[in-house]
Structures are given as C-alpha cells and as structure tokens.
Motif scaffolding. Structure first.
Motif, PDB file in Angstrom:
ATOM      1  N   LEU A  90      46.723  54.364  39.271  1.00  0.00           N
ATOM      2  CA  LEU A  90      47.100  55.107  38.063  1.00  0.00           C
ATOM      3  C   LEU A  90      48.309  54.473  37.391  1.00  0.00           C
ATOM      4  CD1 LEU A  90      46.722  57.491  36.141  1.00  0.00           C
ATOM      5  CD2 LEU A  90      48.102  58.876  37.736  1.00  0.00           C
ATOM      6  N   MET A  91      49.295  54.061  38.174  1.00  0.00           N
ATOM      7  CA  MET A  91      50.468  53.404  37.618  1.00  0.00           C
ATOM      8  C   MET A  91      50.073  52.114  36.889  1.00  0.00           C
ATOM      9  SD  MET A  91      52.685  50.565  38.346  1.00  0.00           S
ATOM     10  CE  MET A  91      52.420  50.217  40.065  1.00  0.00           C
ATOM     11  N   LEU A  92      49.198  51.320  37.502  1.00  0.00           N
ATOM     12  CA  LEU A  92      48.760  50.065  36.893  1.00  0.00           C
ATOM     13  C   LEU A  92      47.905  50.324  35.654  1.00  0.00           C
ATOM     14  CD1 LEU A  92      47.995  48.159  40.186  1.00  0.00           C
ATOM     15  CD2 LEU A  92      49.861  47.674  38.578  1.00  0.00           C
ATOM     16  N   TYR A  93      47.048  51.334  35.714  1.00  0.00           N
ATOM     17  CA  TYR A  93      46.224  51.718  34.565  1.00  0.00           C
ATOM     18  C   TYR A  93      47.115  52.033  33.363  1.00  0.00           C
ATOM     19  CZ  TYR A  93      43.011  54.589  31.774  1.00  0.00           C
ATOM     20  OH  TYR A  93      42.250  55.130  30.758  1.00  0.00           O
ATOM     21  N   ARG A  94      48.145  52.809  33.597  1.00  0.00           N
ATOM     22  CA  ARG A  94      49.047  53.206  32.508  1.00  0.00           C
ATOM     23  C   ARG A  94      49.925  52.059  32.023  1.00  0.00           C
ATOM     24  NH1 ARG A  94      50.718  59.072  35.114  1.00  0.00           N
ATOM     25  NH2 ARG A  94      48.904  60.207  34.303  1.00  0.00           N
ATOM     26  N   ALA A  95      50.329  51.191  32.930  1.00  0.00           N
ATOM     27  CA  ALA A  95      51.250  50.096  32.578  1.00  0.00           C
ATOM     28  C   ALA A  95      50.550  48.931  31.890  1.00  0.00           C
ATOM     29  CB  ALA A  95      51.962  49.600  33.834  1.00  0.00           C
ATOM     30  N   HIS A  96      49.248  48.813  32.036  1.00  0.00           N
ATOM     31  CA  HIS A  96      48.503  47.671  31.492  1.00  0.00           C
ATOM     32  C   HIS A  96      47.337  48.185  30.654  1.00  0.00           C
ATOM     33  CE1 HIS A  96      50.634  44.757  34.040  1.00  0.00           C
ATOM     34  NE2 HIS A  96      50.668  45.748  34.912  1.00  0.00           N
ATOM     35  N   ALA A  97      47.643  48.619  29.456  1.00  0.00           N
ATOM     36  CA  ALA A  97      46.642  49.256  28.592  1.00  0.00           C
ATOM     37  C   ALA A  97      45.465  48.346  28.259  1.00  0.00           C
ATOM     38  CB  ALA A  97      47.298  49.754  27.307  1.00  0.00           C
ATOM     39  N   GLY A  98      45.650  47.044  28.329  1.00  0.00           N
ATOM     40  CA  GLY A  98      44.571  46.120  28.009  1.00  0.00           C
ATOM     41  C   GLY A  98      43.754  45.685  29.202  1.00  0.00           C
ATOM     42  N   ALA A  99      44.142  46.081  30.404  1.00  0.00           N
ATOM     43  CA  ALA A  99      43.445  45.631  31.605  1.00  0.00           C
ATOM     44  C   ALA A  99      42.136  46.388  31.794  1.00  0.00           C
ATOM     45  CB  ALA A  99      44.329  45.813  32.835  1.00  0.00           C
ATOM     46  N   ALA A 100      41.122  45.637  32.221  1.00  0.00           N
ATOM     47  CA  ALA A 100      39.810  46.235  32.494  1.00  0.00           C
ATOM     48  C   ALA A 100      39.738  46.822  33.895  1.00  0.00           C
ATOM     49  CB  ALA A 100      38.715  45.190  32.316  1.00  0.00           C
ATOM     50  N   GLY A 101      40.618  46.353  34.790  1.00  0.00           N
ATOM     51  CA  GLY A 101      40.571  46.865  36.159  1.00  0.00           C
ATOM     52  C   GLY A 101      41.464  46.086  37.095  1.00  0.00           C
ATOM     53  N   LEU A 102      41.196  46.262  38.382  1.00  0.00           N
ATOM     54  CA  LEU A 102      41.982  45.667  39.452  1.00  0.00           C
ATOM     55  C   LEU A 102      41.128  44.740  40.298  1.00  0.00           C
ATOM     56  CD1 LEU A 102      43.579  49.004  40.741  1.00  0.00           C
ATOM     57  CD2 LEU A 102      44.572  47.398  39.101  1.00  0.00           C
ATOM     58  N   ARG A 103      41.751  43.694  40.800  1.00  0.00           N
ATOM     59  CA  ARG A 103      41.090  42.746  41.691  1.00  0.00           C
ATOM     60  C   ARG A 103      41.956  42.606  42.933  1.00  0.00           C
ATOM     61  NH1 ARG A 103      41.339  37.511  43.300  1.00  0.00           N
ATOM     62  NH2 ARG A 103      39.448  36.281  43.258  1.00  0.00           N
ATOM     63  N   TRP A 104      41.361  42.704  44.121  1.00  0.00           N
ATOM     64  CA  TRP A 104      42.105  42.511  45.355  1.00  0.00           C
ATOM     65  C   TRP A 104      41.144  42.181  46.477  1.00  0.00           C
ATOM     66  CZ3 TRP A 104      40.271  47.103  43.935  1.00  0.00           C
ATOM     67  CH2 TRP A 104      39.798  47.963  44.903  1.00  0.00           C
ATOM     68  N   TRP A 105      41.674  41.899  47.654  1.00  0.00           N
ATOM     69  CA  TRP A 105      40.856  41.506  48.792  1.00  0.00           C
ATOM     70  C   TRP A 105      40.352  42.746  49.537  1.00  0.00           C
ATOM     71  CZ3 TRP A 105      45.973  41.651  48.274  1.00  0.00           C
ATOM     72  CH2 TRP A 105      46.719  42.324  49.236  1.00  0.00           C
ATOM     73  N   SER A 106      39.268  42.539  50.258  1.00  0.00           N
ATOM     74  CA  SER A 106      38.659  43.624  51.020  1.00  0.00           C
ATOM     75  C   SER A 106      39.437  43.880  52.301  1.00  0.00           C
ATOM     76  CB  SER A 106      37.217  43.252  51.370  1.00  0.00           C
ATOM     77  OG  SER A 106      36.691  44.149  52.326  1.00  0.00           O
ATOM     78  N   ILE A 107      39.536  45.147  52.682  1.00  0.00           N
ATOM     79  CA  ILE A 107      40.153  45.449  53.966  1.00  0.00           C
ATOM     80  C   ILE A 107      39.201  45.123  55.118  1.00  0.00           C
ATOM     81  CG2 ILE A 107      41.707  47.179  53.012  1.00  0.00           C
ATOM     82  CD1 ILE A 107      39.909  49.357  54.144  1.00  0.00           C
ATOM     83  N   GLN A 108      37.920  44.883  54.811  1.00  0.00           N
ATOM     84  CA  GLN A 108      36.944  44.501  55.833  1.00  0.00           C
ATOM     85  C   GLN A 108      37.019  43.011  56.150  1.00  0.00           C
ATOM     86  OE1 GLN A 108      34.994  46.663  57.489  1.00  0.00           O
ATOM     87  NE2 GLN A 108      35.910  48.311  56.308  1.00  0.00           N
ATOM     88  N   GLU A 109      37.177  42.198  55.099  1.00  0.00           N
ATOM     89  CA  GLU A 109      37.193  40.736  55.240  1.00  0.00           C
ATOM     90  C   GLU A 109      37.984  40.186  54.052  1.00  0.00           C
ATOM     91  OE1 GLU A 109      37.139  36.953  55.534  1.00  0.00           O
ATOM     92  OE2 GLU A 109      36.367  38.101  57.220  1.00  0.00           O
ATOM     93  N   ALA A 110      39.096  39.519  54.333  1.00  0.00           N
ATOM     94  CA  ALA A 110      40.002  39.058  53.273  1.00  0.00           C
ATOM     95  C   ALA A 110      39.333  38.112  52.285  1.00  0.00           C
ATOM     96  CB  ALA A 110      41.232  38.391  53.887  1.00  0.00           C
ATOM     97  N   GLY A 111      38.284  37.421  52.694  1.00  0.00           N
ATOM     98  CA  GLY A 111      37.584  36.514  51.792  1.00  0.00           C
ATOM     99  C   GLY A 111      36.680  37.217  50.791  1.00  0.00           C
ATOM    100  N   TRP A 112      36.438  38.488  50.994  1.00  0.00           N
ATOM    101  CA  TRP A 112      35.619  39.262  50.060  1.00  0.00           C
ATOM    102  C   TRP A 112      36.530  39.843  48.988  1.00  0.00           C
ATOM    103  CZ3 TRP A 112      32.631  42.714  54.072  1.00  0.00           C
ATOM    104  CH2 TRP A 112      31.764  41.896  54.808  1.00  0.00           C
ATOM    105  N   ILE A 113      36.134  39.710  47.751  1.00  0.00           N
ATOM    106  CA  ILE A 113      36.931  40.208  46.632  1.00  0.00           C
ATOM    107  C   ILE A 113      36.355  41.531  46.147  1.00  0.00           C
ATOM    108  CG2 ILE A 113      37.702  39.735  44.282  1.00  0.00           C
ATOM    109  CD1 ILE A 113      38.998  37.996  46.512  1.00  0.00           C
TER     110      ILE A 113
END
Length: 115
Positions: free
Chosen positions: A54-77
C-alpha cells in the motif's frame, strides 16, 4: 482436470507492455530508497507485506505493480499488479489445468509431491 472447491482450475498467461513501470524489490537500491528490508519483503506474512504494498502503491502513482523474488525459490520472479494496470493487460492464453499438465508436474516435483 483439477478442481478446487467445485471449480475447475486454469492457468492464464497475460502480458504487460514493457514500458510499464514495476517497482523492483529485487534491486538493493530500491529497497534502500524505500526503507525496506529483504527479510520483510520475502515473507508470506500478509500483515507485513500488505502495508508495504500500500505504501508503494501510494508513493509511485505511475507504477503498474511490484516485482520481487519468490519465497519458494529465489530464481522465480513474482509480479503483483496494481488494479490501475488492468486496462493495459493483454490475455495471451487460458488453459485448464490437468494432473499431467507440464506446469502441474513441475510444481509437484519441485514441492516434493510427485508420486
């Protein structure tokens, strides 16, 4: 076909145009700029991650979303898209999941659930 609570399961492939911004939480400089720690981003505890999103959504009005690594396998995005990205998405494919689907077989094998 696989069924969850009486409903068939399916896998959908969608595309987001490359020119849409994703906040890359796999990038150390982004984490530092946003005041986030990797150990708190890569958790399945929603009470921790939802306020961050929510903080990132509000702070970045032009962003389409978030990208990060999987907690299951770091190589999975993982990509989580904000609702404001929905009109930019293109549906590529939808297919019913069956026990012999390659994606299901790969997931069950990875999770140690193969027979």
């Amino acid at each position: 076909m696989l069924v969850q609570e009486g409903q068939p399961l399916a896998l959908a492939a969608i595309e987001l145009p490359d020119d849409h911004e994703l906040i890359d939480l796999d990038e150390p400089r982004v984490l530092a700029r946003e005041g986030l720690r990797p150990s708190l981003v890569a958790t399945g505890v929603r009470e921790v991650t939802q306020p961050q999103a929510l903080m990132l959504y509000r702070a970045h009005a032009g962003a389409a979303g978030l990208r990060w690594w999987s907690i299951q396998e770091a190589g999975w995005i993982n990509v989580t898209l904000f609702d404001r990205a929905r009109t930019s998405l293109r549906l590529v494919e939808v297919r019913a999941l069956t026990p012999d689907d390659p994606a299901v077989m790969a997931a069950t094998d990875f999770l140690g659930m193969s027979a």
